[in-house]
Design a protein around this motif. Structure first.
Motif, PDB file in Angstrom:
ATOM      1  N   VAL A 174       0.848  -1.187   0.000  1.00  0.00           N
ATOM      2  CA  VAL A 174       0.000   0.000   0.000  1.00  0.00           C
ATOM      3  C   VAL A 174       0.885   1.239   0.000  1.00  0.00           C
ATOM      4  CG1 VAL A 174      -1.872   1.208   1.179  1.00  0.00           C
ATOM      5  CG2 VAL A 174      -1.696  -1.270   1.342  1.00  0.00           C
ATOM      6  N   GLN A 175       0.449   2.262  -0.676  1.00  0.00           N
ATOM      7  CA  GLN A 175       1.183   3.516  -0.674  1.00  0.00           C
ATOM      8  C   GLN A 175       0.903   4.290   0.602  1.00  0.00           C
ATOM      9  OE1 GLN A 175       0.252   5.686  -4.257  1.00  0.00           O
ATOM     10  NE2 GLN A 175       1.764   4.559  -5.436  1.00  0.00           N
ATOM     11  N   PRO A 176       1.828   5.110   1.048  1.00  0.00           N
ATOM     12  CA  PRO A 176       1.561   5.954   2.222  1.00  0.00           C
ATOM     13  C   PRO A 176       0.288   6.774   2.014  1.00  0.00           C
ATOM     14  CG  PRO A 176       3.874   6.022   1.657  1.00  0.00           C
ATOM     15  CD  PRO A 176       3.189   5.276   0.544  1.00  0.00           C
TER      16      PRO A 176
ATOM     17  N   VAL B 154      -5.013   5.955   6.366  1.00  0.00           N
ATOM     18  CA  VAL B 154      -3.895   6.897   6.436  1.00  0.00           C
ATOM     19  C   VAL B 154      -2.619   6.146   6.829  1.00  0.00           C
ATOM     20  CG1 VAL B 154      -3.176   9.176   7.234  1.00  0.00           C
ATOM     21  CG2 VAL B 154      -5.586   8.576   7.286  1.00  0.00           C
ATOM     22  N   MET B 155      -2.303   5.159   6.024  1.00  0.00           N
ATOM     23  CA  MET B 155      -1.202   4.265   6.375  1.00  0.00           C
ATOM     24  C   MET B 155       0.140   4.965   6.265  1.00  0.00           C
ATOM     25  SD  MET B 155      -2.549   0.617   4.930  1.00  0.00           S
ATOM     26  CE  MET B 155      -1.417  -0.285   5.986  1.00  0.00           C
TER      27      MET B 155
ATOM     28  N   GLU C 227       5.704   3.210   8.828  1.00  0.00           N
ATOM     29  CA  GLU C 227       5.912   2.544  10.125  1.00  0.00           C
ATOM     30  C   GLU C 227       4.871   1.448  10.385  1.00  0.00           C
ATOM     31  OE1 GLU C 227       8.045   6.126   9.806  1.00  0.00           O
ATOM     32  OE2 GLU C 227       5.859   5.855   9.665  1.00  0.00           O
ATOM     33  N   ASP C 228       3.837   1.393   9.584  1.00  0.00           N
ATOM     34  CA  ASP C 228       2.836   0.325   9.718  1.00  0.00           C
ATOM     35  C   ASP C 228       3.290  -0.968   9.042  1.00  0.00           C
ATOM     36  OD1 ASP C 228       0.229   2.757   9.198  1.00  0.00           O
ATOM     37  OD2 ASP C 228       0.976   1.949  11.095  1.00  0.00           O
ATOM     38  N   THR C 229       4.406  -0.919   8.336  1.00  0.00           N
ATOM     39  CA  THR C 229       4.917  -2.119   7.683  1.00  0.00           C
ATOM     40  C   THR C 229       5.246  -3.187   8.716  1.00  0.00           C
ATOM     41  OG1 THR C 229       5.839  -0.897   5.810  1.00  0.00           O
ATOM     42  CG2 THR C 229       6.800  -3.050   6.291  1.00  0.00           C
ATOM     43  N   ALA C 230       4.621  -4.352   8.550  1.00  0.00           N
ATOM     44  CA  ALA C 230       4.785  -5.429   9.532  1.00  0.00           C
ATOM     45  C   ALA C 230       4.012  -6.653   9.064  1.00  0.00           C
ATOM     46  CB  ALA C 230       4.251  -4.984  10.898  1.00  0.00           C
ATOM     47  N   ILE C 231       4.225  -7.746   9.765  1.00  0.00           N
ATOM     48  CA  ILE C 231       3.349  -8.902   9.626  1.00  0.00           C
ATOM     49  C   ILE C 231       2.247  -8.737  10.673  1.00  0.00           C
ATOM     50  CG2 ILE C 231       3.134 -11.400   9.759  1.00  0.00           C
ATOM     51  CD1 ILE C 231       6.122 -11.559   9.088  1.00  0.00           C
TER      52      ILE C 231
ATOM     53  N   VAL D 111       2.011  -6.796   5.504  1.00  0.00           N
ATOM     54  CA  VAL D 111       1.566  -5.476   5.058  1.00  0.00           C
ATOM     55  C   VAL D 111       2.801  -4.614   4.866  1.00  0.00           C
ATOM     56  CG1 VAL D 111       0.331  -3.388   5.712  1.00  0.00           C
ATOM     57  CG2 VAL D 111      -0.667  -5.629   6.211  1.00  0.00           C
ATOM     58  N   THR D 112       2.924  -4.044   3.678  1.00  0.00           N
ATOM     59  CA  THR D 112       4.057  -3.180   3.371  1.00  0.00           C
ATOM     60  C   THR D 112       3.543  -1.835   2.890  1.00  0.00           C
ATOM     61  OG1 THR D 112       5.398  -5.097   2.727  1.00  0.00           O
ATOM     62  CG2 THR D 112       6.152  -2.924   2.006  1.00  0.00           C
TER      63      THR D 112
END
Length: 126
Positions: free
Chosen positions: A12-14, A87-88, A91-95, A122-123
């Motif tokens: 997903v894009q920021p 509003v990703m 820093e939300d990148t994670a499993i 999620v990246t």
């Protein structure tokens, strides 16, 4: 035995949004009976609880770091729980993991839950 199967991760894009799903199989009770927690594990970091929804009345709780951007919900008819993220941020990148247990209330501690989904990546990147 309750089994949780996750879906919905991806790139997903920021500023974008994503909804993660956690489908329940094999349980003997309706999904709104279970306490459900959502966790994430970022690269190089420990798994952390970020949101949860209590069984029964469905009271929700969120870590301060995700309040206002993360929303947990459930659909009893579909036997599925959801984590909506808006509003990703990178820093939300994670499993991301869902977890459930037959218990009152809910918690951010992993040991509280006996049943876990397989996790979904999620990246957030441009």
């Amino acid at each position: 035995q309750l089994q949780l199967v996750q879906s919905g991760g991806g790139l997903v894009q920021p500023g974008g949004a994503l909804r993660l799903s956690c489908a329940a199989y094999g349980g003997t009770k309706a999904v709104d009976y279970y306490a459900v927690g959502w966790f994430r594990e970022a690269p190089g970091k420990e798994r952390e609880g970020i949101a949860c929804i209590a069984g029964g009345e469905g009271v929700t709780e969120y870590k301060d770091s995700v309040k206002g951007r993360f929303t947990v919900s459930r659909d009893n008819a579909k036997k599925t729980m959801y984590l909506q993220i808006v509003v990703m941020e990178p820093e939300d990148t994670a499993i991301y993991y869902c977890a459930a247990d037959d218990a009152f209330g809910c918690a951010f501690e992993a040991h509280w839950y006996a049943n876990w989904g397989q996790g979904t990546q999620v990246t957030v990147s441009s």
